[in-house]
Each structure stands twice: as structure tokens, then as C-alpha cells.
Design a protein around this motif. Structure first.
Motif, PDB file in Angstrom:
ATOM      1  N   SER A 189     -73.849  19.184  -3.129  1.00 45.63           N
ATOM      2  CA  SER A 189     -74.631  19.435  -1.932  1.00 45.63           C
ATOM      3  C   SER A 189     -75.841  20.324  -2.243  1.00 45.63           C
ATOM      4  CB  SER A 189     -73.706  20.131  -0.932  1.00 45.63           C
ATOM      5  OG  SER A 189     -74.023  19.797   0.369  1.00 45.63           O
TER       6      SER A 189
ATOM      7  N   GLY B  50     -79.776  19.132  -2.049  1.00 48.21           N
ATOM      8  CA  GLY B  50     -80.769  19.943  -1.337  1.00 48.21           C
ATOM      9  C   GLY B  50     -81.946  20.267  -2.232  1.00 48.21           C
TER      10      GLY B  50
ATOM     11  N   SER C 250     -75.155  15.548   6.622  1.00 48.68           N
ATOM     12  CA  SER C 250     -73.739  15.666   6.293  1.00 48.68           C
ATOM     13  C   SER C 250     -73.527  15.977   4.809  1.00 48.68           C
ATOM     14  CB  SER C 250     -73.061  14.344   6.677  1.00 48.68           C
ATOM     15  OG  SER C 250     -71.747  14.279   6.238  1.00 48.68           O
ATOM     16  N   THR C 251     -74.262  15.288   3.932  1.00 50.78           N
ATOM     17  CA  THR C 251     -74.058  15.501   2.495  1.00 50.78           C
ATOM     18  C   THR C 251     -74.664  16.824   2.020  1.00 50.78           C
ATOM     19  OG1 THR C 251     -75.984  14.086   2.104  1.00 50.78           O
ATOM     20  CG2 THR C 251     -73.833  13.092   1.763  1.00 50.78           C
ATOM     21  N   VAL C 252     -75.601  17.375   2.778  1.00 50.07           N
ATOM     22  CA  VAL C 252     -76.300  18.563   2.292  1.00 50.07           C
ATOM     23  C   VAL C 252     -75.865  19.827   3.056  1.00 50.07           C
ATOM     24  CG1 VAL C 252     -78.363  18.741   3.729  1.00 50.07           C
ATOM     25  CG2 VAL C 252     -78.572  19.009   1.250  1.00 50.07           C
ATOM     26  N   ARG C 253     -74.949  19.657   4.008  1.00 53.39           N
ATOM     27  CA  ARG C 253     -74.517  20.771   4.855  1.00 53.39           C
ATOM     28  C   ARG C 253     -74.055  21.986   4.037  1.00 53.39           C
ATOM     29  NH1 ARG C 253     -69.571  22.272   7.135  1.00 53.39           N
ATOM     30  NH2 ARG C 253     -68.432  20.436   6.436  1.00 53.39           N
ATOM     31  N   LEU C 254     -73.296  21.730   2.971  1.00 53.21           N
ATOM     32  CA  LEU C 254     -72.725  22.831   2.199  1.00 53.21           C
ATOM     33  C   LEU C 254     -73.776  23.610   1.402  1.00 53.21           C
ATOM     34  CD1 LEU C 254     -69.491  21.079   0.875  1.00 53.21           C
ATOM     35  CD2 LEU C 254     -69.723  22.533   2.887  1.00 53.21           C
ATOM     36  N   ALA C 255     -74.997  23.071   1.320  1.00 52.62           N
ATOM     37  CA  ALA C 255     -76.067  23.787   0.616  1.00 52.62           C
ATOM     38  C   ALA C 255     -76.521  25.017   1.394  1.00 52.62           C
ATOM     39  CB  ALA C 255     -77.254  22.866   0.354  1.00 52.62           C
TER      40      ALA C 255
ATOM     41  N   SER D 272     -67.094  16.046   4.610  1.00 52.21           N
ATOM     42  CA  SER D 272     -68.493  15.927   4.989  1.00 52.21           C
ATOM     43  C   SER D 272     -69.338  15.312   3.866  1.00 52.21           C
ATOM     44  CB  SER D 272     -68.991  17.330   5.349  1.00 52.21           C
ATOM     45  OG  SER D 272     -70.357  17.364   5.560  1.00 52.21           O
TER      46      SER D 272
ATOM     47  N   ILE E 151     -82.112  27.508  -2.345  1.00 51.27           N
ATOM     48  CA  ILE E 151     -81.788  26.218  -1.698  1.00 51.27           C
ATOM     49  C   ILE E 151     -81.276  26.438  -0.269  1.00 51.27           C
ATOM     50  CG2 ILE E 151     -80.410  24.092  -1.881  1.00 51.27           C
ATOM     51  CD1 ILE E 151     -80.248  24.734  -4.955  1.00 51.27           C
TER      52      ILE E 151
ATOM     53  N   ILE F 294     -82.874  25.276   3.088  1.00 48.60           N
ATOM     54  CA  ILE F 294     -82.768  23.922   3.648  1.00 48.60           C
ATOM     55  C   ILE F 294     -82.095  23.957   5.022  1.00 48.60           C
ATOM     56  CG2 ILE F 294     -80.495  23.184   2.746  1.00 48.60           C
ATOM     57  CD1 ILE F 294     -81.977  20.589   1.865  1.00 48.60           C
TER      58      ILE F 294
END
Lengths: 282, 282
Positions: free
Chosen positions: A188, A192, A215-220, B215, B271, B274
Motif C-alpha cells: 500500500s 502510494g 481501497s488498495t492505498v488506504r494503509l499508506a 482492503s 507517503i 496521500i
């Protein structure tokens, strides 16, 4: 059980206290956080009743919910301070090093190695919410090393929070978490970064981002102070997971480069089954 | 505007028809899907009123909402069939090849190159829902090449669906989508594969998966029939995005291997921004 002391009043420690307070309103909560601001917020939000840098003598359960690089010294110091009927539980995301560090401690039986599989991309007491732990998995490592009576208190707490217990070795825990949690965070963050770098050429690129990207970048958005220590503590397993991931990406890249459309279709179709596995797992 | 004909009655075509029906109940919807089952479901669910393999003569707007590898021949054939007051809009995820293929067509002005940035990991008419397109971005490419009066019909529809219009070149579109959409799907599929492979050794690994993993891997449930053609159609841009991503992962891997904790922290902190960008963009 009357008194709980929580060290680390962020998302996880805070959510734990809020949830347990709701279930057992007679409990008294003390606690501490190295950040003055977090400590103040935790008092204002009612996460703890009193702040205390030392563990009060009458404490039944001490919770350690701080970044993993602080846990070893906090755990050893907590064990040194506590009375014989006090239990210490940690919530750390890695377990192997910590279990090793405490293996020969004379009060080893007063420690329970735990890990609640719960979190969001946000951190701090203001992100805490009483339902964060609800129905989530709580992993316990080396359960046989904890005193049976003290363990009873832990089960009582975890049951009242509606958590699902799982038992495993610390090595197994760290290996599996590298794949199902730590790798997701790295993927993630790097997604990002890749798009942020691209933004230098294409200023409005984020206008095009839909719910899939979000959704795929949320954890960034996750906390570097929490995650850098996890990468250090679980280095070997994370490198294994990352190598497997990069290798899979490179092979998939070759299929795209070779225009192997049927190969791409087959591969994606076989991965689709993860949908059933994840739905069943809930 | 009285008659809409939708070719491809899956998630996107179906959601479009359901939404537009709600806003303009007097419209008549015809349509077709190469899958008999989808066609039957679309009739049962009220997505279309009548099925028709040919485009009815009185059609005002034809929507093409099929996988990208079918769009070129469907578009050329639709243009050949339609009357002079009919507009054809496609919803394809890649735009460059399609715009090129139709560049010299005598009826080029009757085509609008569109792309609604909306979707879920599910597909087919049963996954369609009337609010899928609500407030989402709709990209239009080469808007200057579409007849002004026909374009008015498209704006009328998109406005009634509450969509936000963005205009760009097909090349720019494909390049940006490779980074903010296509790459996310690949990263998700490969994360899924990496953990599925690991499951051979660690059977219960998915028990440990929390909401973060769910996610990042959600898009691995997406339809291979839709995605393999996108990877073919946008090959060059996707390879660029993948190379940048793999290179970022490899550099991050080195930082972990070198135990460069402050470097990891700095990288993740930079990052983190974002989060603000994505929140502002909504």
C-alpha cells in the motif's frame, strides 16, 4: 478484578479501554503515554480515569499497547514492578523477539503474549473506538507459559470483548503476519509512492482515482512510528514475503509483456477464489 | 430523448440503466448481452424493458459497456447501423486504441469516448445498483470531435446521474489510469497470489487476516474477462507503472534489509500525505 493499567493510549490501547469500560463499568482504569498530548486526550476522552507513570500496586492487569520497539524494555520493567497477582499482556504486532527476551525472566508466568488483529489506518486516542475489537481475532502465543489463574483473568476480559481466540507459536505468528498484514502495508505504501511520484508529471492524476485505488492505498496512511519498528522486528519474514510478492509481480509483468492473454486470465481466475476464502473466514 | 439501447448488461451497463430509469422514468430501455444468462437476469431485474440484438432504429443513445477487447468491433458496427441523430457512448477503461480506430470513420461525430470511474470487485447484472455512478467522475476524451447537439444529450444524461465531468486526451487517460486503477488491480491480484501460495504451508493463514489485508486484496475478486483485455489494450502504460512499482518495492526492501529505520520512517511519513490528497479529492 478491579484495576487495569494501560501503557500506550493510542488507537489500540484506547479502543481496548473504551470497550472494556462499557462491558465492566466498575473497573478503574489508570494509564500512561509517552506523548503528553495523547495522555491529555485519553483523560479528556475518558479512556483512563487517572494518569500514572508507575504501575499502581493494586493493578490486576497491565496492558502494553505501544510500538514494538518499546515493548521489550516496557515489559521487563513492568514485570520487575508488579505484585504476584498482576498479569501483563502486550498487544504487539510481532511476538518472536519479545517471547525470547522474556523467556528466562523469573516472572515469565505473569506475562501473556497477545496480538489483537484489529486496527485502522489512523492512530492516537482520538482514533480509538469501543467497537474496534468486537468479534476480531486475538492471538495468544506460548499460552502454556502463563500462570493458569492469571490467564483466567485474560480470558474473562477477551470473552467480554467478544474476541475470537487463536493460539500459535511466536515464530508461526510472525511468519504468517508478514504475509497477511505487514506485506499489505508495504504494498500500500509503495502504491502510494508510485502514484505520488507520477503526480510530478500528471498533476491531476488523483482526480481519476476511484474506490479501488482508495481501497488498495488506504494503509499508506498508517503511522511510520508504529510500522518502521515492525519492519525491523520481523525483518526476515517480511523480506521473504516481499521477495515472493516481487517475484509474482515480475512473472505477471512478463505475461503482460508477452501478451499472454489466456495465461493472464487463468492466473486471475485462480486467484479469484480468495473471495470465497475471505468471506468464509469472516 | 426517448430510447436508450445498452450493449453489455453487467455491473456498469446495468447500474447505468437502473440509475437513469430512476431519474427519467419515461425512457424506454432496450439492450443486449452476449451471455444469455446476463440477458435474462437484466430483463428480470428490470435493467432493460426489451431485449434486442440489433440497435432499434429509433434509438437516441447507444451505450457500449462490454470488456475492452470487444469495443472496437461493437463500436464500428454500431456506427454503421445507427441513424444520423443517434449517439454512441462507450464506457471502456482504455481509450487510446479505440479513439484511433474510429478516427477516420464517417460517423466519428456520433461517438463520445467516455469512462465512468466507478466499479466494484463484482460483475454481472446482479451486481448492478442504481447508486454506483452517483457523484463519480466521468471522463470524456476528444470531446471536440463529437457533434455538439448529440453531446448535449450526453451531458443531459450525465448531469441527471450527478456525475462529475473531466476532459482529457485519450493518451493521458490511459497513462493515468494505468497508475491509479490498473496497477491497483495487479498489486491486489499478486498480493492474493502470494498469500494463497503461502497457504500451502500455513493452512490457517487467512484466520490471521484483518481488515487491512481484506482492503488491499479486495480487487483480486475482479473479473478476469474484463481485466485481461485491459492489460492487453494498455500494455505499454501498465508495464511502465508496474516497473515503477517493482522498483519502489525493491528499494524499500533494501532499506528493510539494511535496517535503515530512520530511512523507512521518513519514506513512510512522506507517503502519508496521500491521505490528505485522497480526502480532498472526494
Amino acid at each position: 478484578m478491579n484495576n487495569i493499567h494501560v501503557i500506550g493510549l493510542g488507537l489500540l490501547g484506547g479502543s481496548f479501554a473504551l470497550a472494556l469500560k462499557k462491558e465492566k463499568p466498575s473497573l478503574n482504569f489508570t494509564g500512561f503515554d509517552a506523548s503528553e498530548r495523547n495522555l491529555k486526550d485519553a483523560l479528556t476522552l475518558g479512556i483512563i480515569d487517572q494518569s500514572s507513570e508507575v504501575i499502581p500496586a493494586e493493578t490486576d492487569v497491565v496492558i502494553l499497547a505501544t510500538p514494538v520497539d518499546t515493548l521489550e524494555s516496557l515489559l521487563l520493567s513492568a514485570l520487575d514492578q508488579i505484585q504476584e497477582n498482576t498479569l501483563v499482556i502486550d498487544f504487539g504486532s510481532t511476538k518472536e523477539a519479545l517471547c525470547k527476551a522474556v523467556a528466562d525472566h523469573p516472572k515469565r508466568t505473569q506475562y501473556l503474549a497477545g496480538h489483537p488483529i484489529a486496527g485502522t489506518e489512523y492512530s492516537g486516542p482520538k482514533a480509538a473506538k469501543p467497537d474496534l475489537l468486537e468479534k476480531k481475532v486475538f492471538i495468544i502465543c506460548e499460552m502454556e507459559k502463563t500462570d493458569v489463574h492469571l490467564k483466567g483473568m485474560a480470558y474473562d476480559i477477551l470473552e467480554s470483548l467478544n474476541m475470537k481466540l487463536r493460539f500459535m507459536d511466536p515464530e508461526e505468528h510472525d511468519r504468517q503476519l508478514a504475509f497477511v498484514s505487514h506485506l499489505s502495508h508495504i504494498s500500500s505504501f509503495m502504491l502510494g509512492k508510485t502514484v505520488l511520484d507520477k503526480m510530478e508529471d500528471d498533476k491531476n492524476i488523483f482526480d481519476m482515482a476511484g474506490s479501488g485505488f482508495a481501497s488498495t492505498v488506504r494503509l499508506a496512511k498508517s503511522s511510520p512510528a508504529m510500522w518502521a519498528p515492525i519492519m525491523e522486528a520481523n525483518q526476515g519474514n517480511i523480506l521473504d514475503a516481499l521477495d515472493a510478492y516481487i517475484s509474482n509481480l515480475s512473472k505477471f509483468r512478463e505475461k503482460i509483456a508477452e501478451e499472454d492473454k489466456s495465461g493472464l486470465k487463468e492466473e486471475m481466475a485462480s486467484i479469484n477464489k480468495i473471495g470465497d476464502i475471505l468471506d468464509l473466514g469472516r
